[in-house]
Design an enzyme around this catalytic site. Structure first.
Site, mmCIF file in Angstrom:
data_model
loop_
_atom_site.group_PDB
_atom_site.id
_atom_site.type_symbol
_atom_site.label_atom_id
_atom_site.label_comp_id
_atom_site.label_asym_id
_atom_site.label_seq_id
_atom_site.Cartn_x
_atom_site.Cartn_y
_atom_site.Cartn_z
ATOM 1 N N CYS A 1 0.845 -1.199 0.000
ATOM 2 C CA CYS A 1 0.000 0.000 0.000
ATOM 3 C C CYS A 1 0.881 1.250 0.000
ATOM 4 O O CYS A 1 2.109 1.162 0.064
ATOM 5 C CB CYS A 1 -0.915 0.013 1.214
ATOM 6 S SG CYS A 1 -0.020 0.134 2.778
ATOM 7 N N CYS B 1 3.321 1.603 2.816
ATOM 8 C CA CYS B 1 4.591 0.885 2.639
ATOM 9 C C CYS B 1 5.595 1.785 1.926
ATOM 10 O O CYS B 1 6.766 1.890 2.320
ATOM 11 C CB CYS B 1 4.391 -0.393 1.826
ATOM 12 S SG CYS B 1 3.260 -1.585 2.547
ATOM 13 N N ASP C 1 0.365 18.939 -33.221
ATOM 14 C CA ASP C 1 1.193 18.537 -34.353
ATOM 15 C C ASP C 1 0.240 18.434 -35.548
ATOM 16 O O ASP C 1 -0.952 18.179 -35.370
ATOM 17 C CB ASP C 1 1.856 17.185 -34.048
ATOM 18 C CG ASP C 1 2.667 16.675 -35.230
ATOM 19 O OD1 ASP C 1 3.283 17.504 -35.924
ATOM 20 O OD2 ASP C 1 2.673 15.458 -35.466
#
Length: 619
Positions: free
Chosen positions: A18, A21, A421
């Site tokens: 988690c 941690c 672009d």
């Protein structure tokens, strides 16, 4: 501190469950001597550590992580995505198999306690055994995580799971063997099974987020043809070194970055620049690894290999973006650090209130205590933001958008200007024939003289038929567009003799019409000028108009007499104008950037409604 003493290293971290941690490891690393910065990402299972090379080393980092109850392995400089992918797939299989085993052990407990409602001693003993396997074999990871968290003066998700399920299991154990009462083996077993299911789904989510990098790596060539000791050798791309002379043939991918030393060709660089038209390459020009060689063969000197290539740098940007933390994630991590101790305290308060103040039975108070612990697990709190960053940056990379990091993704809602672009984004990325013009005062009247399945052929179709016949032997993308249009018109391609390609100019050849042989030229103005083809004055206006519309104009001449004009362009996508209009409704300014010339840029901008253009920009 000298810059050269600062070292940056990425580590694969295993064992995290988690966000708490990750926070625990991060705090431990920051306290390690020599470490300047440390960032641990739960979603990617990676730690990025900057340390003073004179005061710290890799061994100290690995040791600090191990003391926290986890494992750290340095990631090599060379991108070893295959290894990372194998590790992810192994983790997914492991979590899936663990869930299946946990479910198999839990189902009999559910059947005995909830379906059959068997309250006999034998049933309770069987349940205690099966639930015990789930609790201490399947759930051992939670006890281990709780131990290391407590050892480091912290609490995490493992603490919540271990305490909550243990309360239910050990109470049930007591009522089975020491006193009379109801058992809750199914509660402990089901909770662990559901958490393991979450781990499996979580592993799959993290695995899918890495698909973007996998697709980018798939762009590169696997092998290279190099010249060593006068011999031509086929070697894996990892064995190519700077200075090697590499040979590339038509239709092959360029393996690494380098400079052309011999030969001439056209290269499709759309992977890098987004431009659909191939770029002519001659001696002295640079080529980029993973781009596609279209026509001629050439040799080049490798200048950048491995992690230094353009593609490797793109992959690095994507990886760093996925590993980065958005400001909101840092807040979530900080909340997670206080969240678990707060939840444990609230669970204890809940038990006290239910049992001592409200006067509820001990079993009800215990269930309320367990519910608060388990339901409050901060899995989503720690996983939601990093997973969103991974998926967002990954999807962006798949669609040609490189997101620098989590912070950039988070502030995207404040965007006031969007820069597009042109090729492949606003346009289709594939050139198409848009105009065919027959020169009215040409000395060569080609209407009705060329063979075709139809009885008669118009002047424009005759121009297209001749151009497609000679371009059929060329591999240039513009040639492909002309031939494709001729096939759509069901025009018969004629036999061409003495075909020749003039790099950067066009093609030439001879064709027989009604037993008379003609020399045919098809290409740009330079080709016409070099072969003394007179440009008809009354057609200059048509040429200029086509060029102003952003189209590439090619000329057809027979026996040095200009006969026709064909214009080719990268056509606009049907959805582009709608997208620009939607952005304008959102009060967002639109800008288009392209490597094409100013005329082409202006023409496309007019078609889609772009506010501003930047043209002739290098990749």
């Amino acid at each position: 501190m000298a810059d050269e003493q600062i070292k940056k290293q990425i580590y694969n971290i295993s064992g995290m469950h988690c966000a708490s941690c990750a926070l625990l490891i991060e705090d431990k690393l920051k306290k390690t001597p020599g470490v300047i910065k440390a960032r641990v990402n739960f979603a990617t299972q990676k730690a990025t550590v900057e340390y003073n090379g004179a005061a710290g080393d890799e061994a100290a980092v690995v040791k600090a992580v191990k003391e926290s109850g986890y494992q750290a392995n340095p990631v090599s400089e060379e991108t070893d995505f295959d290894h990372d992918q194998a590790v992810r797939e192994k983790e997914i299989r492991k979590e899936r198999n663990t869930f299946i085993l946990s479910l198999i052990l839990t189902m009999p407990v559910i059947i005995l306690s909830m379906i059959l409602r068997d309250r006999s001693f034998d049933s309770k003993v069987a349940q205690s055994f099966l639930a015990g396997l789930v609790q201490f074999f399947i759930g051992f990871r939670f006890y281990r995580g709780m131990y290391y968290a407590a050892k480091n003066g912290a609490a995490n998700m493992d603490t919540l799971i271990a305490v909550g399920t243990s309360a239910a299991y050990f109470y049930s154990l007591a009522t089975t063997y020491l006193m009379e009462g109801e058992v809750f083996y199914e509660t402990a077993a089901l909770l662990i099974t559901f958490v393991i299911l979450g781990k499996w789904l979580e592993a799959r989510t993290k695995g899918k987020a890495g698909e973007a990098i996998k697709k980018l790596l798939g762009l590169q060539a696997k092998t290279a043809r190099v010249v060593r000791g006068g011999e031509e050798l086929q070697v894996p791309i990892k064995e190519v070194v700077a200075g090697d002379i590499v040979i590339v043939r038509p239709g092959e991918k360029i393996p690494v970055d380098g400079q052309v030393t011999e030969g001439y060709s056209s290269v499709d660089e759309s992977m890098i620049s987004g431009e659909s038209l191939p770029v002519e390459k001659k001696i002295g020009d640079f080529v980029v690894g993973a781009t596609f060689n279209k026509t001629g063969s050439f040799k080049f000197k490798a200048t950048k290999v491995g992690k230094d290539t353009v593609l490797a740098q793109i992959i690095k940007v994507v990886e760093e973006a996925q590993s980065s933390k958005a400001p909101i994630q840092k807040f979530a991590d900080a909340v997670s650090g206080y969240f678990v101790p707060t939840v444990v305290a609230l669970a204890l308060v809940t038990f006290v209130v239910w049992y001592f103040i409200i006067g509820a039975p001990f079993v009800s108070a215990l269930l309320a205590f367990t519910a608060v612990l388990v339901i409050a697990c901060p899995c989503a709190l720690g996983l939601a933001t990093p997973t969103a960053i991974m998926v967002g940056t990954g999807r962006g990379a798949e669609n040609g958008i490189l997101i620098k990091g989590g912070e950039a993704l988070e502030i995207a809602n404040k965007i006031k200007v969007v820069v597009f672009d042109k090729t492949g984004t606003l346009t289709k990325g594939q050139p198409e024939v848009t105009d065919i013009v027959k020169i009215s005062n040409s000395q060569f009247l080609i209407s009705n003289q060329l063979p075709n399945s139809n009885d008669k052929i118009s002047g424009e179709k005759a121009i297209l038929q001749l151009a497609a016949s000679i371009e059929n032997k060329s591999e240039h993308s513009l040639a492909e567009a002309v031939v494709k249009r001729a096939k759509q018109e069901n025009l018969e391609l004629l036999e061409i003799k003495d075909f020749g390609a003039i790099p950067g100019h066009g093609v030439k050849g001879n064709i027989k019409i009604s037993d008379v042989e003609y020399s045919v030229l098809f290409g740009n103005k330079k080709l016409m000028a070099d072969n003394n083809v007179a440009m008809k004055q009354d057609n200059n206006g048509a040429v200029e108009k086509l060029e102003q519309s952003g189209k590439t104009v090619m000329f057809l001449a027979l026996n040095a007499d200009l006969a026709g004009i064909i214009a080719v362009a990268d056509t606009v996508k049907e959805t582009s104008r709608e997208a620009i209009e939607l952005l304008h409704k959102m009060k967002i300014k639109t800008v288009m950037i392209t490597g094409d010339n100013a005329r082409t840029a202006a023409a496309i901008a007019r078609q889609v409604g772009i506010d501003e253009t930047l043209s002739e920009v290098l990749p």
